[in-house]
Design an enzyme around this catalytic site. Structure first.
Site, short mmCIF file in Angstrom:
data_model
loop_
_atom_site.label_atom_id
_atom_site.label_comp_id
_atom_site.label_asym_id
_atom_site.label_seq_id
_atom_site.Cartn_x
_atom_site.Cartn_y
_atom_site.Cartn_z
N LYS A 197 -15.30 46.06 -45.10
CA LYS A 197 -16.12 44.86 -45.81
C LYS A 197 -17.06 45.32 -47.10
O LYS A 197 -16.51 44.75 -48.03
CB LYS A 197 -17.01 44.40 -44.64
CG LYS A 197 -17.75 43.22 -45.32
CD LYS A 197 -18.83 42.70 -44.01
CE LYS A 197 -20.04 41.96 -44.59
NZ LYS A 197 -21.04 41.68 -43.70
N GLU A 203 -15.55 57.37 -44.48
CA GLU A 203 -14.29 57.88 -44.06
C GLU A 203 -12.95 56.95 -44.39
O GLU A 203 -12.31 57.73 -44.28
CB GLU A 203 -14.50 57.34 -42.21
CG GLU A 203 -15.65 58.28 -41.62
CD GLU A 203 -16.98 57.42 -41.58
OE1 GLU A 203 -17.31 56.83 -42.82
OE2 GLU A 203 -17.67 57.55 -40.37
N GLY A 257 -19.55 43.17 -39.65
CA GLY A 257 -18.45 44.24 -39.36
C GLY A 257 -18.18 44.04 -37.96
O GLY A 257 -16.93 43.71 -37.66
N ARG A 258 -18.92 43.90 -37.03
CA ARG A 258 -18.60 43.83 -35.57
C ARG A 258 -18.20 42.57 -35.15
O ARG A 258 -17.97 42.39 -34.11
CB ARG A 258 -19.77 44.60 -34.85
CG ARG A 258 -21.14 43.83 -35.10
CD ARG A 258 -22.15 44.70 -34.17
NE ARG A 258 -23.65 44.43 -34.42
CZ ARG A 258 -24.28 44.56 -35.56
NH1 ARG A 258 -23.72 45.29 -36.57
NH2 ARG A 258 -25.45 44.16 -35.78
N GLU A 343 -24.65 48.13 -31.29
CA GLU A 343 -25.01 47.91 -32.73
C GLU A 343 -25.82 46.80 -33.04
O GLU A 343 -26.80 46.80 -33.95
CB GLU A 343 -23.93 47.99 -33.77
CG GLU A 343 -23.93 48.44 -34.96
CD GLU A 343 -22.91 48.71 -35.70
OE1 GLU A 343 -22.50 50.03 -35.95
OE2 GLU A 343 -22.34 47.69 -36.19
N HIS A 374 -11.77 57.16 -10.47
CA HIS A 374 -11.68 58.71 -9.95
C HIS A 374 -12.43 59.67 -10.77
O HIS A 374 -12.49 60.68 -11.01
CB HIS A 374 -10.39 58.96 -10.14
CG HIS A 374 -9.51 58.42 -9.08
ND1 HIS A 374 -9.45 58.86 -7.80
CD2 HIS A 374 -8.85 57.10 -9.32
CE1 HIS A 374 -8.57 57.85 -7.41
NE2 HIS A 374 -8.38 56.83 -7.84
N LYS A 488 -25.62 58.90 -42.60
CA LYS A 488 -24.94 58.91 -43.69
C LYS A 488 -25.48 59.73 -44.82
O LYS A 488 -24.61 60.46 -45.57
CB LYS A 488 -24.46 57.85 -43.91
CG LYS A 488 -23.80 56.60 -43.05
CD LYS A 488 -23.36 55.37 -43.77
CE LYS A 488 -22.78 54.49 -42.66
NZ LYS A 488 -22.48 53.10 -43.13
O1 F6P Z 1 -21.20 51.41 -38.41
C1 F6P Z 1 -21.80 51.03 -39.20
C2 F6P Z 1 -20.95 49.85 -39.84
O2 F6P Z 1 -21.82 49.14 -41.06
C3 F6P Z 1 -20.25 48.66 -38.95
O3 F6P Z 1 -21.36 47.58 -38.80
C4 F6P Z 1 -19.12 48.31 -39.60
O4 F6P Z 1 -18.14 47.80 -38.64
C5 F6P Z 1 -18.44 49.67 -39.97
O5 F6P Z 1 -19.69 50.55 -40.35
C6 F6P Z 1 -17.69 49.68 -40.89
O6 F6P Z 1 -18.06 49.18 -42.16
P1 F6P Z 1 -17.15 48.63 -43.39
O7 F6P Z 1 -16.23 47.52 -42.83
O8 F6P Z 1 -17.94 48.23 -44.59
O9 F6P Z 1 -16.28 49.93 -44.11
#
Ligand code: F6P
Length: 522
Positions: A197, A203, A257-258, A343, A374, A488
């Site tokens: 987003k 990453e 995002g979530r 979150e 288990h 971060k």
């Molecule tokens: O972990 C933090 C977060 O902002 C989440 O809310 C989100 O789903 C994820 O990082 C990935 O963010 P983006 O879609 O901006 O890469």
């Protein structure tokens, strides 16, 4: 601070008569009064610590705290995510009535994006790039993290059809998986989806640039970019990276995002869910939106589930909650719900900017049954902490082995029973104290008639709205996530010292000895 809520907690601790779980369970109308259902999804709260009196009390408290009003404001698109000054309107991606409330331009953008998502997904499903039948696609690398990967992964495991198309995920910055994966793929048959987003997530951007490099080396830049797609709300950054607007699907900033599983973030999943699969998934969630908006509080699944959650967390002080799907296809559901729940509601400052003096989100974890029996269940039965559970299963399987499915459901019901009643409740006078189970350990049972795109949509929207109701009781904003930011920033300051030994880290990090140790082992 939410005074009504704190007052309710005080009342519960001092004046309220608590019933034991077995006492509750023994009531002849328990199932009738404590199970709620809608459209092929049933939730049985019989084995929770809620009594008829506590349920009534809690529903009254939620009403007094304005849960209905908060729900209306959510669906009306008010800026209830006040710390980020925006609404939380992910429901508009799936529910036409909510979408209709947006301004006409935005309705156009959402509809057009949805249409392109379906077109792209159908092209991938047919084995080629969108609009390019001669350009084969047999593999998709979906790059994203958090909400930009957990949803698609869950959808594919739960509902993906066997086809010639294989989706691979890259999320953590750890490069082990990427090196193996790229060594096994042919760039000329691969499409890449970069789902982010913000288009700033470290990453995701690192993986994206490495994968683009890998493609460029064998195909050249233009052909590599032709195979690269972006799902993002940050068009400027997408442009700077090089992905064309033709290959970009838009993610509005009011979809957190979530909560983005309902958006183009699920492009890779839509490609393997079969025709109509993704649309049915959205329809299931929309049906849950309507139920949440219209059902009376005592018949309202998200509200009832939240009442049990709040009771266990705040009145019983249980620190955790386990989600145990008795369906291997839902093996990633605990991971998905971890982000959604923790979150969203892992907060300790209320809407007035004050520290709360009650507990908010429990720790959520889990894994599928019967495997979990288990590993985790010893502690669930005999540990010092009580961990409420969600048992989730489909009544009708999608295979023919009825004996195996009977075994699966029997195990789930057996665990719910044994946790609630313990050895004594089952009439078992166990003399060896080590073999005694105390019982009184609550759980809820959620049954889907069958696992389908529609029912999974219902289930995920149920959890979303449950999280929202809890946030109203706790008076917190469930739609921001500032807690993930500090780590971060700190990582950015540490990385140079790991890449170059002449670099140090600030002394107040307290990391120098550990860094020396790491360096000595290289
Ligand atoms: O972990 C933090 C977060 O902002 C989440 O809310 C989100 O789903 C994820 O990082 C990935 O963010 P983006 O879609 O901006 O890469």
């Amino acid at each position: 601070m939410n005074q009504k809520f704190t007052h309710m907690l005080q009342k519960c601790n001092t004046e309220f008569e608590h019933k034991s779980l077995s006492e509750n369970l023994g009531h002849p109308d328990r199932f009738k009064d404590f199970s709620v259902k809608t459209d092929g999804l049933l939730m049985d709260l019989s084995r929770t610590a809620l009594s008829a009196e506590s349920l009534k009390l809690m529903l009254g408290v939620l009403k007094d705290m304005g849960v209905e009003d908060a729900r209306e404001r959510l669906f009306a698109g008010e800026k209830i995510n006040f710390t980020e000054n925006r609404p939380a309107l992910h429901m508009a991606m799936r529910c036409d009535e909510v979408l209709a409330g947006l301004d006409a331009d935005m309705v156009g953008v959402v509809n057009q994006t949805k249409q392109r998502l379906i077109e792209f997904a159908s092209a991938f499903a047919a084995g080629h790039l969108p609009g390019e039948p001669a350009q084969p696609v047999r593999h998709i690398i979906h790059i994203g993290i958090g909400g930009s990967v957990l949803g698609p992964r869950l959808l594919i495991e739960a509902l993906g059809k066997d086809s010639g198309l294989k989706v691979h995920f890259l999320s953590s910055i750890d490069a082990h998986l990427r090196s193996k994966l790229l060594a096994s793929l042919d760039p000329a048959e691969t499409a890449v989806i970069v789902a982010t987003k913000s288009f700033t997530t470290g990453e995701t951007l690192l993986h994206a640039s490495r994968v683009l490099q890998w493609m460029e080396q064998s195909l050249g830049r233009d052909a590599a970019l032709q195979r690269t797609f972006a799902v993002s709300g940050n068009q400027q950054a997408v442009d700077a990276f090089g992905v064309s607007s033709q290959n970009t699907l838009y993610l509005p900033d009011w979809v957190g995002g979530r909560y983005s599983i309902w958006s183009a973030v699920s492009l890779s999943a839509a490609a393997v869910m079969g025709e109509g699969g993704f649309t049915d998934f959205l329809a299931g969630a929309a049906a849950m939106d309507r139920h949440f908006q219209s059902a009376a509080l005592h018949e309202n699944l998200p509200v009832m589930m939240a009442v049990a959650g709040i009771w266990h967390r705040n009145v019983c002080a249980y620190p955790a909650h386990a989600v145990i799907p008795y369906d291997y296809r839902l093996r990633s559901l605990p991971a998905y719900l971890q982000q959604l729940v923790m979150e969203s509601n892992g907060k300790s400052i209320d809407r007035q900017g004050e520290a709360v003096n009650y507990a908010t989100s429990a720790v959520l974890f889990g894994e599928p049954g019967t495997d979990a029996q288990h590993s985790l269940f010893q502690m669930f039965h005999q540990g010092t902490d009580i961990v409420p559970l969600s048992f989730i299963a489909a009544i009708r399987p999608d295979h023919e082995d009825h004996e195996a499915h009977a075994g699966l459901l029997a195990n789930m019901l057996a665990q719910a029973t044994a946790l609630a009643t313990g050895t004594a409740g089952l009439g078992d006078e166990v003399t060896n104290i080590h073999k005694r189970m105390p019982g009184e350990r609550p759980s809820e049972v959620i049954l889907l008639d069958q696992l389908t795109p529609f029912s999974l949509g219902q289930l995920l929207a149920l959890y979303e709205h449950k999280v929202f109701v809890e946030s109203v009781a706790w008076d917190i904003n469930p739609f921001d996530q500032f807690g993930v930011e500090l780590g971060k920033v700190v990582a950015k300051n540490i990385q140079p010292a790991l890449e170059d030994e002449s670099q140090g880290v600030p002394a107040n990090y307290g990391l120098n000895s550990l860094l020396d140790y790491i360096r000595s082992k290289r």
